[in-house]
Write a protein that holds these residues in place. Structure first.
Motif, short mmCIF file in Angstrom:
data_model
loop_
_atom_site.label_atom_id
_atom_site.label_comp_id
_atom_site.label_asym_id
_atom_site.label_seq_id
_atom_site.Cartn_x
_atom_site.Cartn_y
_atom_site.Cartn_z
N SER A 254 0.87 -1.18 0.00
CA SER A 254 0.00 0.00 0.00
C SER A 254 0.89 1.22 0.00
O SER A 254 1.90 1.27 0.72
CB SER A 254 -0.88 0.02 1.25
N GLY A 255 0.54 2.20 -0.84
CA GLY A 255 1.38 3.40 -0.94
C GLY A 255 2.23 3.42 -2.20
O GLY A 255 2.78 4.46 -2.57
N THR A 256 2.33 2.27 -2.90
CA THR A 256 3.08 2.24 -4.15
C THR A 256 2.40 3.15 -5.18
O THR A 256 1.18 3.08 -5.35
CB THR A 256 3.15 0.79 -4.70
N PRO A 257 3.16 4.01 -5.86
CA PRO A 257 2.53 4.96 -6.79
C PRO A 257 2.11 4.34 -8.12
O PRO A 257 2.73 3.39 -8.60
CB PRO A 257 3.63 6.00 -7.03
N VAL A 258 1.04 4.90 -8.69
CA VAL A 258 0.65 4.67 -10.09
C VAL A 258 0.33 6.06 -10.64
O VAL A 258 0.29 7.03 -9.87
CB VAL A 258 -0.61 3.77 -10.21
N LEU A 259 0.15 6.18 -11.93
CA LEU A 259 -0.28 7.46 -12.50
C LEU A 259 -1.69 7.29 -13.07
O LEU A 259 -1.91 6.42 -13.91
CB LEU A 259 0.65 7.92 -13.62
N ILE A 260 -2.62 8.10 -12.57
CA ILE A 260 -3.95 8.14 -13.16
C ILE A 260 -4.05 9.45 -13.93
O ILE A 260 -3.87 10.52 -13.34
CB ILE A 260 -5.06 8.07 -12.09
N ASN A 261 -4.29 9.36 -15.22
CA ASN A 261 -4.29 10.57 -16.07
C ASN A 261 -3.03 11.39 -15.84
O ASN A 261 -3.07 12.62 -15.82
CB ASN A 261 -5.53 11.42 -15.78
N GLY A 262 -1.92 10.70 -15.63
CA GLY A 262 -0.64 11.39 -15.50
C GLY A 262 -0.33 11.92 -14.11
O GLY A 262 0.73 12.47 -13.89
N ARG A 263 -1.23 11.75 -13.17
CA ARG A 263 -0.99 12.23 -11.80
C ARG A 263 -0.88 11.07 -10.83
O ARG A 263 -1.60 10.08 -10.95
CB ARG A 263 -2.13 13.14 -11.35
N GLU A 264 0.01 11.23 -9.84
CA GLU A 264 0.25 10.11 -8.94
C GLU A 264 -0.92 9.81 -8.03
O GLU A 264 -1.52 10.70 -7.43
CB GLU A 264 1.50 10.38 -8.07
N ALA A 265 -1.23 8.52 -7.95
CA ALA A 265 -2.17 8.01 -6.96
C ALA A 265 -1.48 6.82 -6.31
O ALA A 265 -0.41 6.42 -6.74
CB ALA A 265 -3.47 7.58 -7.63
N THR A 266 -2.09 6.26 -5.27
CA THR A 266 -1.40 5.16 -4.61
C THR A 266 -2.26 3.91 -4.54
O THR A 266 -3.50 3.96 -4.46
CB THR A 266 -0.96 5.53 -3.17
N ARG A 282 -7.61 11.82 -3.85
CA ARG A 282 -7.08 13.05 -4.45
C ARG A 282 -7.33 13.06 -5.96
O ARG A 282 -6.70 13.82 -6.69
CB ARG A 282 -5.60 13.18 -4.11
N HIS A 283 -8.25 12.21 -6.43
CA HIS A 283 -8.53 12.12 -7.87
C HIS A 283 -10.02 12.16 -8.16
O HIS A 283 -10.57 11.24 -8.76
CB HIS A 283 -7.90 10.84 -8.43
N PRO A 284 -10.68 13.24 -7.74
CA PRO A 284 -12.13 13.32 -7.94
C PRO A 284 -12.50 13.31 -9.42
O PRO A 284 -13.65 12.99 -9.77
CB PRO A 284 -12.50 14.66 -7.29
N GLU A 285 -11.55 13.64 -10.31
CA GLU A 285 -11.83 13.71 -11.75
C GLU A 285 -11.77 12.33 -12.41
O GLU A 285 -12.14 12.19 -13.58
CB GLU A 285 -10.83 14.67 -12.43
N ALA A 286 -11.28 11.32 -11.68
CA ALA A 286 -11.08 10.00 -12.29
C ALA A 286 -12.40 9.39 -12.75
O ALA A 286 -13.43 9.50 -12.08
CB ALA A 286 -10.39 9.08 -11.29
N ARG A 287 -12.36 8.77 -13.94
CA ARG A 287 -13.55 8.13 -14.51
C ARG A 287 -13.19 6.71 -14.96
O ARG A 287 -12.05 6.46 -15.34
CB ARG A 287 -14.06 8.91 -15.74
N ILE A 288 -14.17 5.83 -14.96
CA ILE A 288 -13.96 4.49 -15.51
C ILE A 288 -13.45 4.62 -16.94
O ILE A 288 -13.96 5.44 -17.70
CB ILE A 288 -15.27 3.69 -15.45
N GLY A 289 -12.40 3.86 -17.25
CA GLY A 289 -11.81 3.93 -18.58
C GLY A 289 -10.55 4.78 -18.63
O GLY A 289 -9.80 4.73 -19.60
N ASP A 290 -10.30 5.54 -17.56
CA ASP A 290 -9.09 6.38 -17.55
C ASP A 290 -7.83 5.51 -17.53
O ASP A 290 -7.81 4.46 -16.88
CB ASP A 290 -9.08 7.31 -16.32
#
Ligand SMILES: *Cc1c(COP(=O)(O)O)cnc(C)c1O
Length: 332
Positions: A254-266, A282-290
């Protein structure tokens, strides 16, 4: 420069990588890899880094013009008994301190003479060794290996080869006639203490997937197998379609980074076979398919490797067959 393309080009595809690289030669671990390259029409020199595993392979090496390392007296004997259709290019491999493969330094001149006298061996015998600790910049073991190499090879003619990626980037005195880059060709750092961008390397592979679900969970609800992570508040949890069945490390915490739409999430909770779960607070803009990047462009694979207690090599090599490969031309 002999490009190491073993293990499916460090997971990038053996033939694909060999075709993309303008290398003077290619280095592989076994004859099967070499024959795959020849069948694909690769006509540059190919070196079997571990030589042949049995005498029967020597005929095939001669027929397909494959160069071989000779690291053991048993391989010298195989050559002495062999009558291949043409003599083979041989690299005498010296154990200068790796203590894995190689002839002991004190036996090198005798072995060289035996090979020199052997009709199955071409006269241009090369001398090679492998560095055990070149990735540790502050460690003098590489200097000692160099000294051992110089002493064992003293007075013998022939091309020399010692450097892997770490040697190339950090130890210029190891370069000699042929360098053997591997991991750096794929845009990852060979060092324990640096990331690709620190070495001016750009990742060749980007492993990415997509969000396939976004779920609103309530405070104290556990996520995934074992319930190892519990929501500290009401929150959105994303599910991305990749897991250890794709080669993503099961031990990424837990805590390992990924990029969702180019921004780090964990990452949160355990990695499962086909999916990982992600903290979307911290990714309220995230949508299925991103798109979700697991490593590569913008997220050095070394970071994931460190967190999962492994090295970039294993992650790159470990991407499984079910992952669809897409080749994107480099932008110069
Ligand atoms: C794999 C290998 C290399 C390349 O090593 P990197 O650390 O990936 O650069 C070089 N030489 C030998 C003998 C190898 O086995």
């Amino acid at each position: 420069m002999a490009a190491a393309v073993k293990a499916e080009g460090y997971g990038h595809g053996l033939v694909r990588v060999a075709r993309a690289l303008d290398a003077d030669a290619f280095a592989v671990a076994c004859i099967e890899e070499a024959l795959t390259l020849r069948e694909a029409g690769i006509d540059r020199p190919i070196l079997l880094l571990e030589g042949v595993f049995e005498a029967e392979e020597l005929a095939s090496c001669a027929r397909h013009d494959l160069d071989i390392a000779v690291h053991h007296p048993e391989q010298v004997r195989m050559l002495e008994c062999a009558r291949p259709e043409q003599p083979l290019r041989v690299w005498l491999k010296i154990d200068t301190g790796m203590h894995r493969l190689g002839l002991k330094p004190e036996t090198v001149s005798t072995a060289w003479q035996q090979l020199h006298d052997c009709p199955a061996v071409r006269s241009d015998i090369g001398l090679m060794s492998h560095l055990a600790r070149a990735d540790e910049r502050a460690c003098d073991y590489t200097v000692r290996q160099l000294e051992t190499f110089a002493a064992a090879a003293a007075g013998l003619p022939g091309e020399r080869s010692l450097a892997n990626s770490a040697g190339i980037l950090s130890w210029p005195q190891t370069h000699f006639d042929w360098v053997r880059p591997g991991i750096m060709l794929y845009g990852a750092s060979p060092f324990v203490d640096s990331l690709a961008p620190d070495e001016d390397l750009r990742p060749v592979m980007t492993l990415s997937t997509r969000l396939i679900a976004i779920n609103r969970l309530r405070k104290d609800e556990p996520v995934g197998y074992g319930g190892t992570w519990t929501c500290p508040e009401d929150m959105d949890v994303g599910v991305a379609a990749a897991g250890y069945g794709d080669g993503y490390p099961r031990h990424a915490p837990s805590g390992t980074p990924v990029l969702i739409n180019g921004r780090e999430a964990t990452l949160i909770g355990r990695v499962s076979m086909d999916m990982i779960t992600l903290d979307l607070r911290r990714h309220p803009e995230a949508r299925i398919g991103d798109p979700v990047v697991l490593w590569g462009e913008g997220l050095p694979v070394e970071r994931i490797a460190q967190l999962a207690d492994t090295i970039s090599y294993t992650l790159l090599c470990g991407v499984t067959a079910r992952v669809k490969r897409e080749v994107i031309p480099a932008d110069g």
